[in-house]
Design a protein around this motif. Structure first.
Motif, PDB file in Angstrom:
ATOM      1  N   TYR A 224       0.808  -1.221   0.000  1.00  0.00           N
ATOM      2  CA  TYR A 224       0.000   0.000   0.000  1.00  0.00           C
ATOM      3  C   TYR A 224       0.842   1.273   0.000  1.00  0.00           C
ATOM      4  O   TYR A 224       0.296   2.384   0.076  1.00  0.00           O
ATOM      5  N   MET A 225       2.165   1.150  -0.105  1.00  0.00           N
ATOM      6  CA  MET A 225       3.038   2.317  -0.199  1.00  0.00           C
ATOM      7  C   MET A 225       3.184   2.804  -1.637  1.00  0.00           C
ATOM      8  O   MET A 225       3.654   3.911  -1.881  1.00  0.00           O
ATOM      9  N   ARG A 226       2.814   1.993  -2.594  1.00  0.00           N
ATOM     10  CA  ARG A 226       3.031   2.330  -4.003  1.00  0.00           C
ATOM     11  C   ARG A 226       2.288   3.619  -4.388  1.00  0.00           C
ATOM     12  O   ARG A 226       1.148   3.842  -3.998  1.00  0.00           O
ATOM     13  N   GLY A 227       2.970   4.465  -5.160  1.00  0.00           N
ATOM     14  CA  GLY A 227       2.361   5.664  -5.690  1.00  0.00           C
ATOM     15  C   GLY A 227       2.302   6.832  -4.726  1.00  0.00           C
ATOM     16  O   GLY A 227       1.733   7.881  -5.049  1.00  0.00           O
ATOM     17  N   ARG A 228       2.906   6.707  -3.536  1.00  0.00           N
ATOM     18  CA  ARG A 228       2.822   7.765  -2.538  1.00  0.00           C
ATOM     19  C   ARG A 228       4.170   8.493  -2.394  1.00  0.00           C
ATOM     20  O   ARG A 228       5.217   7.948  -2.706  1.00  0.00           O
TER      21      ARG A 228
END
Length: 450
Positions: A224-228
């Motif tokens: 859930y860290m992707r794209g942040r």
């Protein structure tokens, strides 16, 4: 202990030293020092007598003196600190125990302070203070995650960052999150439980819940860290050995302005499939020497759990060193694999003796139980000539080709490959084909007669 090397020293402690704190209940702390340094220690009020080998007495005196200074400074002294101090001085006579234990990290829990317990932990805390990205690599129980969370809570409470982000790869159980029951929290909570435990040691449960509700603390799986972009944050990636190369690159590039990132893991406990490379292992080669990034390595001497944990880690380390030496022997001129060719009857007997099954197989592999010194011998392969001949006829290939395959298959078993799981079996068979395709000549040339 010979009389020639035995000395007696007298140590007079300052009158304001709290003896109950320093000596421990029933002099337990003195017994710990006696065991570590192999000396005799007797306390009579503030006078302490030490007797034993000269060098060991000097070390014990130094440890006791520094512990007394800690007590005078008001630091709590428990069995954990005494063992850690004894270990530090035992390994390095010049070790400054007070400077390590005095480096207190303030947290708003009942403990109030979290302190390093080893020189390695002190180096780790200093690295986190002075670098924007730190990798803490070492075995379980060395305080990698605990100290990182303590530092995160400390800077959050001082308002140096706006939030803490804690993350872990969710791969330990080999399950995809989508197949687990419940909402996102219920799916990932078991994987992230160790991070919650560390937080609850630093903060009251109500405070943790309040900060999470406000978004000041976020705990989420690595995916859930992707794209942040994580600005103004203290970010911790735990169990990073279970991140893939792609995940590691994705995570490291989330670092934003006024942020600090700590990555922790144990490269000896990788749970990824054999076909996936650990991002934590690879990142050491890629980012080593990059300014602003520091790597801190722990060993069994930094373990602050039960004393048996250090012994377990050391024993596994010896085993893995021996196994690695045997595996590295494969493909080298010095690497030796003994090959025995037997008939079906003997193969059936070997299976009964070593595996408890009375049936014939085509090949067996017996890895070397390596001695303390590295040996060129990797292990022994036993091949059934009868089975090889049957399989060659069935597949309509020359007997030499089938023997090549069985020898390669057995050698891969020797160095740790397994084919009991369908996925691993497929990977193993692919590796066999690669080896046989690249072989300059038949393995069995000269062994078989036309």
């Amino acid at each position: 202990m010979s009389e020639a090397t035995t000395i007696t020293r007298r140590l007079s402690l300052a009158p304001d030293v709290d003896l109950a704190q320093l000596l421990g209940r029933n002099d337990d702390h003195l017994r710990t020092l006696e065991s570590q340094f192999d000396v005799r220690i007797v306390a009579r009020g503030h006078d302490v007598m030490l007797k034993g080998d000269e060098r060991q007495v000097v070390k014990a005196e130094r440890a006791l003196t520094q512990l007394a200074e800690l007590v005078r400074a008001g630091a709590p002294l428990r069995a954990l600190e005494v063992r850690a101090a004894a270990r530090m001085v035992s390994e390095d006579e010049a070790a400054d125990v007070k400077s390590v234990f005095a480096d207190a990290i303030s947290v708003p829990s009942r403990k109030k302070w979290v302190t390093p317990k080893t020189v390695g932990q002190k180096r780790y805390v200093d690295a986190i203070r002075t670098h924007d990205m730190v990798f803490g690599i070492g075995p379980a129980g060395t305080g990698k995650s605990f100290l990182a969370v303590a530092m995160a809570v400390n800077v959050l409470m001082k308002r140096e960052v706006a939030r803490i982000v804690l993350t872990r790869p969710a791969v330990e159980a080999g399950e995809r999150l989508g197949f687990l029951p419940g909402d996102l929290y219920e799916k990932v909570h078991p994987y992230l439980r160790p991070l919650y435990d560390a937080l609850y040691d630093m903060l009251e449960a109500e405070k943790v819940a309040s900060l999470m509700e406000k978004g000041a603390i976020e705990i989420a799986p690595l995916a859930y860290m992707r794209g942040r972009t994580l600005n103004d944050a203290f970010i911790i990636l735990d169990e990073a050995q279970n991140s893939t190369t792609e995940q590691m690159k994705m995570f490291l590039t989330r670092l934003g302005f006024n942020s600090k990132m700590v990555v922790t893991g144990d490269v000896t406990q990788v749970d990824l499939p054999a076909s996936r490379h650990s991002g934590l292992i690879e990142v050491q080669r890629i980012l080593g020497g990059v300014p602003g990034i520091d790597f801190v390595y722990f060993d069994e001497g930094d373990v602050v759990r039960h004393r048996l944990v250090s012994d377990i880690i050391r024993a596994y380390g010896v085993h893995e060193t021996r196994t690695a030496a045997a595996r590295e022997a494969v493909g080298r001129p010095a690497g030796v694999v003994e090959v025995s060719v037997v008939d079906d009857a003997e193969m059936r007997g070997l299976n009964a003796d070593w595996r408890g099954i009375r049936r014939r197989t085509d090949v067996l592999a017996f890895p070397l139980e390596a001695p303390a010194a590295a040996s060129p011998l990797v292990g022994q392969i036993v091949i059934s000539a009868d089975a090889a001949a049957r399989q060659a006829r069935r597949l309509r290939v020359p007997l030499a080709v089938e023997l090549d395959l069985l020898a390669t298959h057995g050698t891969l078993h020797l160095v740790g490959w397994d084919d009991r799981d369908p996925v691993e079996a497929d990977l193993m068979h692919r590796r066999e084909r690669e080896i046989l395709r690249d072989a300059p000549s038949r393995l069995w040339r000269g062994l078989l007669r036309d």
